[in-house]
Design a protein around this motif. Sequence first.
Motif, PDB file in Angstrom:
ATOM      1  N   GLU A  55      58.389 116.029 104.204  1.00 50.54           N
ATOM      2  CA  GLU A  55      57.956 114.935 102.795  1.00 50.54           C
ATOM      3  C   GLU A  55      57.860 115.801 101.722  1.00 50.54           C
ATOM      4  O   GLU A  55      58.011 116.730 101.613  1.00 50.54           O
ATOM      5  CB  GLU A  55      57.025 114.320 103.940  1.00 50.54           C
ATOM      6  N   TYR A  57      55.426 115.888  98.544  1.00 51.89           N
ATOM      7  CA  TYR A  57      54.341 114.540  97.253  1.00 51.89           C
ATOM      8  C   TYR A  57      54.604 115.388  96.540  1.00 51.89           C
ATOM      9  O   TYR A  57      54.283 116.609  96.152  1.00 51.89           O
ATOM     10  CB  TYR A  57      53.532 115.249  98.816  1.00 51.89           C
ATOM     11  N   LEU A  62      53.197 110.620  98.802  1.00 55.33           N
ATOM     12  CA  LEU A  62      54.242 110.382  99.311  1.00 55.33           C
ATOM     13  C   LEU A  62      55.666 110.249  98.449  1.00 55.33           C
ATOM     14  O   LEU A  62      55.751 109.087  97.444  1.00 55.33           O
ATOM     15  CB  LEU A  62      55.265 109.471 100.449  1.00 55.33           C
ATOM     16  N   ARG A  65      62.137 112.355 101.159  1.00 53.66           N
ATOM     17  CA  ARG A  65      62.171 112.951 102.381  1.00 53.66           C
ATOM     18  C   ARG A  65      63.485 113.186 102.712  1.00 53.66           C
ATOM     19  O   ARG A  65      64.067 113.321 101.486  1.00 53.66           O
ATOM     20  CB  ARG A  65      62.159 111.905 103.843  1.00 53.66           C
TER      21      ARG A  65
END
Length: 93
Positions: A55, A57, A62, A65
Amino acid sequence: MADDTQDVTPASPFTQVPIEITISVGMARPTVRELLRLKNDSILPLDKKVDDPVELYVGDKLIARGELEEIEGDPSGQLAVRLTEVADLTSGL
């Protein structure tokens, strides 16, 4: 997360400001006792497998992915992330 790609045109000087993206590969939950016993060559198990998605960030948001991979042809084995899902960052402002 949206799958479509969008062209981003620089409309202000802020579009040139670099940001830091954190890549999360997993989380560990050791006890305090286990944490205090860590030393060189200790193994700290994570809650993810090697093939699980990572993931991305910015801060605690977020943004995407993806999958870890080595940069092709790089003799040092440098890692990269191939994005598989990207958040729609234009909504919710």
